[in-house]
Design a protein around this motif. Structure first.
Motif, PDB file in Angstrom:
ATOM      1  N   LEU A  24       1.267  -0.700   0.043  1.00  0.00           N
ATOM      2  CA  LEU A  24       0.178   0.084  -0.182  1.00  0.00           C
ATOM      3  C   LEU A  24       0.959   1.298   0.141  1.00  0.00           C
ATOM      4  O   LEU A  24       0.400   2.139  -0.721  1.00  0.00           O
ATOM      5  CB  LEU A  24      -1.217  -0.091   1.201  1.00  0.00           C
ATOM      6  CG  LEU A  24      -2.040   1.105   1.091  1.00  0.00           C
ATOM      7  CD1 LEU A  24      -2.548   1.096  -0.041  1.00  0.00           C
ATOM      8  CD2 LEU A  24      -2.272   1.158   2.758  1.00  0.00           C
ATOM      9  N   ALA A  27       1.923   1.446  -3.402  1.00  0.00           N
ATOM     10  CA  ALA A  27       0.669   1.600  -4.654  1.00  0.00           C
ATOM     11  C   ALA A  27       0.775   3.381  -3.686  1.00  0.00           C
ATOM     12  O   ALA A  27       0.037   4.447  -5.203  1.00  0.00           O
ATOM     13  CB  ALA A  27      -0.196   1.225  -4.520  1.00  0.00           C
ATOM     14  N   ALA A  28       0.703   4.235  -3.042  1.00  0.00           N
ATOM     15  CA  ALA A  28       0.403   5.374  -2.204  1.00  0.00           C
ATOM     16  C   ALA A  28       1.518   6.451  -3.008  1.00  0.00           C
ATOM     17  O   ALA A  28       0.896   7.209  -3.859  1.00  0.00           O
ATOM     18  CB  ALA A  28      -0.040   5.743  -0.955  1.00  0.00           C
ATOM     19  N   THR A  66      -4.646   5.837  -6.091  1.00  0.00           N
ATOM     20  CA  THR A  66      -3.823   4.658  -4.946  1.00  0.00           C
ATOM     21  C   THR A  66      -4.581   3.364  -5.575  1.00  0.00           C
ATOM     22  O   THR A  66      -3.884   2.403  -4.985  1.00  0.00           O
ATOM     23  CB  THR A  66      -3.551   5.309  -4.096  1.00  0.00           C
ATOM     24  OG1 THR A  66      -3.228   7.052  -3.382  1.00  0.00           O
ATOM     25  CG2 THR A  66      -3.197   4.157  -2.786  1.00  0.00           C
ATOM     26  N   VAL A  67      -5.972   3.435  -5.474  1.00  0.00           N
ATOM     27  CA  VAL A  67      -7.164   3.004  -5.189  1.00  0.00           C
ATOM     28  C   VAL A  67      -6.574   1.599  -6.986  1.00  0.00           C
ATOM     29  O   VAL A  67      -5.804   0.345  -6.792  1.00  0.00           O
ATOM     30  CB  VAL A  67      -7.912   2.548  -5.514  1.00  0.00           C
ATOM     31  CG1 VAL A  67      -9.201   1.585  -5.632  1.00  0.00           C
ATOM     32  CG2 VAL A  67      -8.324   3.175  -4.499  1.00  0.00           C
ATOM     33  N   GLY A  70      -3.009   0.312  -7.006  1.00  0.00           N
ATOM     34  CA  GLY A  70      -3.184  -0.475  -5.731  1.00  0.00           C
ATOM     35  C   GLY A  70      -3.888  -2.067  -6.437  1.00  0.00           C
ATOM     36  O   GLY A  70      -3.760  -3.414  -6.041  1.00  0.00           O
ATOM     37  N   SER A  76      -0.315  -9.204  -6.422  1.00  0.00           N
ATOM     38  CA  SER A  76      -0.659  -9.765  -4.830  1.00  0.00           C
ATOM     39  C   SER A  76      -0.679 -11.332  -4.911  1.00  0.00           C
ATOM     40  O   SER A  76      -0.265 -12.288  -5.490  1.00  0.00           O
ATOM     41  CB  SER A  76      -2.891  -9.696  -4.605  1.00  0.00           C
ATOM     42  OG  SER A  76      -3.104 -10.012  -5.649  1.00  0.00           O
TER      43      SER A  76
END
Length: 76
Positions: A24, A27-28, A66-67, A70, A76
């Motif tokens: 995260l 991604a941020a 970001t979403v 991510g 993942s």
């Protein structure tokens, strides 16, 4: 759903130069970079004047980017 399958889908840390960071966070950071580029483009095109609260638009763009990063680009 088996608990072993659930544990294997949780993203683990990402190694960047021997340092483990949470996905995260990566991604941020990418989301903030994309937001900065988008805001610069909006300012260059003078579209920022059409927004009532430009900082709120920047925050919304950062969250959206970001979403998206991510979800689609961080493994993942």
């Amino acid at each position: 759903m088996n608990m072993n399958n659930l544990a294997s889908t949780v993203p683990s840390e990402i190694a960047l130069g021997g340092i483990y960071v949470p996905p995260l966070l990566v991604a941020a950071l990418i989301g903030l970079i994309l937001t900065s580029l988008t805001v610069r483009l909006l300012n260059k095109l003078r579209w920022h004047r059409f927004f009532v609260v430009p900082p709120l638009v920047e925050l919304a763009l950062a969250v959206i980017y970001t979403v998206l990063v991510g979800t689609f680009f961080i493994p993942s």
